[in-house]
Write a protein that holds these residues in place. Structure first.
Motif, PDB file in Angstrom:
ATOM      1  N   MET A   1       0.829  -1.136  -0.108  1.00 58.18           N
ATOM      2  CA  MET A   1      -0.049  -0.054  -0.068  1.00 58.18           C
ATOM      3  C   MET A   1       0.940   1.207  -0.022  1.00 58.18           C
ATOM      4  SD  MET A   1      -3.216  -0.800   0.389  1.00 58.18           S
ATOM      5  CE  MET A   1      -3.710   0.723   0.467  1.00 58.18           C
ATOM      6  N   SER A   2       0.308   2.213  -0.630  1.00 60.93           N
ATOM      7  CA  SER A   2       1.135   3.515  -0.615  1.00 60.93           C
ATOM      8  C   SER A   2       0.122   4.515  -0.158  1.00 60.93           C
ATOM      9  CB  SER A   2       1.492   3.872  -2.148  1.00 60.93           C
ATOM     10  OG  SER A   2       2.522   2.910  -2.864  1.00 60.93           O
ATOM     11  N   LYS A   3       0.795   5.455   0.464  1.00 59.08           N
ATOM     12  CA  LYS A   3      -0.151   6.647   0.968  1.00 59.08           C
ATOM     13  C   LYS A   3       0.126   7.732  -0.080  1.00 59.08           C
ATOM     14  CE  LYS A   3       1.021   7.851   5.252  1.00 59.08           C
ATOM     15  NZ  LYS A   3       1.892   8.062   6.126  1.00 59.08           N
ATOM     16  N   SER A   4      -1.101   8.431  -0.397  1.00 57.38           N
ATOM     17  CA  SER A   4      -1.019   9.505  -1.432  1.00 57.38           C
ATOM     18  C   SER A   4      -0.419  10.470  -1.125  1.00 57.38           C
ATOM     19  CB  SER A   4      -2.517   9.794  -1.706  1.00 57.38           C
ATOM     20  OG  SER A   4      -3.208  10.489  -0.456  1.00 57.38           O
ATOM     21  N   ASN A   5       0.079  11.518  -2.302  1.00 56.64           N
ATOM     22  CA  ASN A   5       0.714  12.576  -1.575  1.00 56.64           C
ATOM     23  C   ASN A   5      -0.095  13.644  -1.124  1.00 56.64           C
ATOM     24  OD1 ASN A   5       2.556  11.989  -3.504  1.00 56.64           O
ATOM     25  ND2 ASN A   5       2.124  13.057  -5.140  1.00 56.64           N
ATOM     26  N   TYR A   6      -1.326  13.795  -1.010  1.00 54.17           N
ATOM     27  CA  TYR A   6      -2.519  14.425  -0.429  1.00 54.17           C
ATOM     28  C   TYR A   6      -2.257  14.175   1.266  1.00 54.17           C
ATOM     29  CZ  TYR A   6      -6.807  15.668   2.104  1.00 54.17           C
ATOM     30  OH  TYR A   6      -7.654  16.202   2.945  1.00 54.17           O
ATOM     31  N   LEU A   7      -2.124  12.528   1.536  1.00 53.23           N
ATOM     32  CA  LEU A   7      -2.443  12.176   2.991  1.00 53.23           C
ATOM     33  C   LEU A   7      -0.955  12.547   3.526  1.00 53.23           C
ATOM     34  CD1 LEU A   7      -3.771  11.086   5.200  1.00 53.23           C
ATOM     35  CD2 LEU A   7      -3.193   9.068   4.374  1.00 53.23           C
ATOM     36  N   GLN A   8       0.112  12.235   2.711  1.00 49.62           N
ATOM     37  CA  GLN A   8       1.623  12.645   3.180  1.00 49.62           C
ATOM     38  C   GLN A   8       1.712  14.073   3.689  1.00 49.62           C
ATOM     39  OE1 GLN A   8       4.645  11.128   0.571  1.00 49.62           O
ATOM     40  NE2 GLN A   8       3.361   9.455  -0.079  1.00 49.62           N
ATOM     41  N   SER A   9       1.239  15.077   2.787  1.00 45.50           N
ATOM     42  CA  SER A   9       1.309  16.407   3.017  1.00 45.50           C
ATOM     43  C   SER A   9       0.463  16.767   4.222  1.00 45.50           C
ATOM     44  CB  SER A   9       0.870  17.216   1.749  1.00 45.50           C
ATOM     45  OG  SER A   9      -0.420  17.342   1.635  1.00 45.50           O
ATOM     46  N   LYS A  10      -0.541  16.207   4.351  1.00 44.96           N
ATOM     47  CA  LYS A  10      -1.445  16.484   5.287  1.00 44.96           C
ATOM     48  C   LYS A  10      -0.775  16.016   6.952  1.00 44.96           C
ATOM     49  CE  LYS A  10      -4.895  18.401   3.674  1.00 44.96           C
ATOM     50  NZ  LYS A  10      -5.180  19.762   3.761  1.00 44.96           N
ATOM     51  N   VAL A  11      -0.190  14.704   6.873  1.00 49.11           N
ATOM     52  CA  VAL A  11       0.309  14.179   7.948  1.00 49.11           C
ATOM     53  C   VAL A  11       1.626  15.212   8.364  1.00 49.11           C
ATOM     54  CG1 VAL A  11       1.867  12.225   8.985  1.00 49.11           C
ATOM     55  CG2 VAL A  11      -0.222  11.775   7.612  1.00 49.11           C
ATOM     56  N   LEU A  12       2.512  15.485   7.157  1.00 48.86           N
ATOM     57  CA  LEU A  12       3.568  16.590   7.804  1.00 48.86           C
ATOM     58  C   LEU A  12       3.054  17.744   8.188  1.00 48.86           C
ATOM     59  CD1 LEU A  12       5.781  15.679   4.659  1.00 48.86           C
ATOM     60  CD2 LEU A  12       6.328  15.120   6.723  1.00 48.86           C
ATOM     61  N   GLY A  13       2.103  18.248   7.611  1.00 56.36           N
ATOM     62  CA  GLY A  13       1.626  19.415   8.168  1.00 56.36           C
ATOM     63  C   GLY A  13       0.955  19.559   9.734  1.00 56.36           C
ATOM     64  N   TYR A  14       0.259  18.507   9.930  1.00 56.14           N
ATOM     65  CA  TYR A  14      -0.160  18.478  11.218  1.00 56.14           C
ATOM     66  C   TYR A  14       0.829  18.119  12.211  1.00 56.14           C
ATOM     67  CZ  TYR A  14      -2.887  16.601  15.134  1.00 56.14           C
ATOM     68  OH  TYR A  14      -3.523  16.123  16.263  1.00 56.14           O
ATOM     69  N   TRP A  15       1.811  17.248  11.867  1.00 50.67           N
ATOM     70  CA  TRP A  15       2.779  16.826  12.978  1.00 50.67           C
ATOM     71  C   TRP A  15       3.876  17.715  13.275  1.00 50.67           C
ATOM     72  CZ3 TRP A  15       1.374  14.131  17.214  1.00 50.67           C
ATOM     73  CH2 TRP A  15       0.398  13.198  16.912  1.00 50.67           C
ATOM     74  N   LEU A  16       4.471  18.474  12.016  1.00 46.51           N
ATOM     75  CA  LEU A  16       5.494  19.463  11.836  1.00 46.51           C
ATOM     76  C   LEU A  16       5.338  20.684  11.807  1.00 46.51           C
ATOM     77  CD1 LEU A  16       7.811  16.869   9.775  1.00 46.51           C
ATOM     78  CD2 LEU A  16       7.428  16.826  12.459  1.00 46.51           C
ATOM     79  N   LYS A  17       4.171  21.235  11.492  1.00 46.13           N
ATOM     80  CA  LYS A  17       3.839  22.566  11.118  1.00 46.13           C
ATOM     81  C   LYS A  17       2.758  23.169  11.979  1.00 46.13           C
ATOM     82  CE  LYS A  17       5.569  24.679   8.283  1.00 46.13           C
ATOM     83  NZ  LYS A  17       6.324  25.613   8.481  1.00 46.13           N
ATOM     84  N   ASN A  18       2.049  22.163  12.785  1.00 42.69           N
ATOM     85  CA  ASN A  18       1.003  22.580  13.594  1.00 42.69           C
ATOM     86  C   ASN A  18      -0.257  23.191  12.701  1.00 42.69           C
ATOM     87  OD1 ASN A  18      -0.400  22.769  16.148  1.00 42.69           O
ATOM     88  ND2 ASN A  18       0.104  24.940  16.500  1.00 42.69           N
ATOM     89  N   GLU A  19      -0.253  22.476  11.519  1.00 48.59           N
ATOM     90  CA  GLU A  19      -1.436  22.941  11.031  1.00 48.59           C
ATOM     91  C   GLU A  19      -2.543  21.812  11.297  1.00 48.59           C
ATOM     92  OE1 GLU A  19       0.105  22.210   6.710  1.00 48.59           O
ATOM     93  OE2 GLU A  19       1.488  23.896   6.652  1.00 48.59           O
ATOM     94  N   THR A  20      -3.869  22.617  10.972  1.00 47.79           N
ATOM     95  CA  THR A  20      -5.033  21.814  11.346  1.00 47.79           C
ATOM     96  C   THR A  20      -5.372  21.023   9.898  1.00 47.79           C
ATOM     97  OG1 THR A  20      -6.419  23.468  10.582  1.00 47.79           O
ATOM     98  CG2 THR A  20      -6.014  23.602  12.945  1.00 47.79           C
ATOM     99  N   ILE A  21      -5.913  19.809  10.230  1.00 41.43           N
ATOM    100  CA  ILE A  21      -6.325  18.865   9.183  1.00 41.43           C
ATOM    101  C   ILE A  21      -7.709  19.089   8.823  1.00 41.43           C
ATOM    102  CG2 ILE A  21      -6.697  16.580   8.345  1.00 41.43           C
ATOM    103  CD1 ILE A  21      -4.187  15.811   9.986  1.00 41.43           C
ATOM    104  N   SER A  22      -7.943  19.267   7.538  1.00 37.61           N
ATOM    105  CA  SER A  22      -9.709  19.444   7.092  1.00 37.61           C
ATOM    106  C   SER A  22     -10.345  18.307   7.865  1.00 37.61           C
ATOM    107  CB  SER A  22      -9.696  19.159   5.714  1.00 37.61           C
ATOM    108  OG  SER A  22      -9.287  18.123   5.159  1.00 37.61           O
TER     109      SER A  22
END
Length: 146
Positions: A1-22
């Motif tokens: 299984m591969s994680k989509s680019n969309y999900l990868q960017s959401k994970v990075l933003g959430y954990w490393l940039k304190n961004e909220t996830i939709s």
């Protein structure tokens, strides 16, 4: 299984940039793919078999025509894996012609939505008009986070 680019960017933003996830989806849905080569983020969206060409029965017996069926996963294991579906999902070929299914994707919506994960089948499956392909309950799909 591969994680989509969309999900990868959401994970990075959430954990490393304190961004909220939709908004987190309350359900996820299973689409089936055709493609002679391995799936990737660049071709998975254009490789989904048109929902008009099949109907799918989810574990609750609901038939989804024109939409992806819901997929429910089991518990996350201690080895960072989750498996599903918890009930069989079966796609019936209603197109009147042969379809070759080679992969699948997990999406946030029954139509449209965002791709979360995708993967190739162990081997492609040719289904003739009136045939079906089944994702059996429990271990048909395994997602592992390393």
């Amino acid at each position: 299984m591969s994680k989509s680019n969309y999900l990868q960017s959401k994970v990075l933003g959430y954990w490393l940039k304190n961004e909220t996830i939709s908004t987190q989806p309350t359900q996820v849905f299973l689409g089936i793919m055709y493609n002679a080569s391995a799936l990737s983020d660049s071709n998975v969206g254009t490789s989904e078999i048109s929902a008009a060409n099949y109907s799918a029965t989810d574990g609750g017996g609901a038939v989804t025509a024109g939409n992806r069926p819901e997929i429910v996963f089991g518990s996350i294991t201690g080895t960072n894996q989750i498996q599903g579906p918890t009930s069989d999902i079966e796609y019936d070929n209603t197109s009147g012609s042969q379809m070759v299914v080679s992969g699948f994707g997990v999406f946030t919506a029954a139509t449209g939505g965002e791709l979360l994960y995708y993967g190739d089948l162990t081997s492609s499956k040719t289904i003739e008009a009136g045939d079906s392909i089944r994702f059996e309950a429990s271990t048909s799909i395994t997602i592992t986070e390393a």
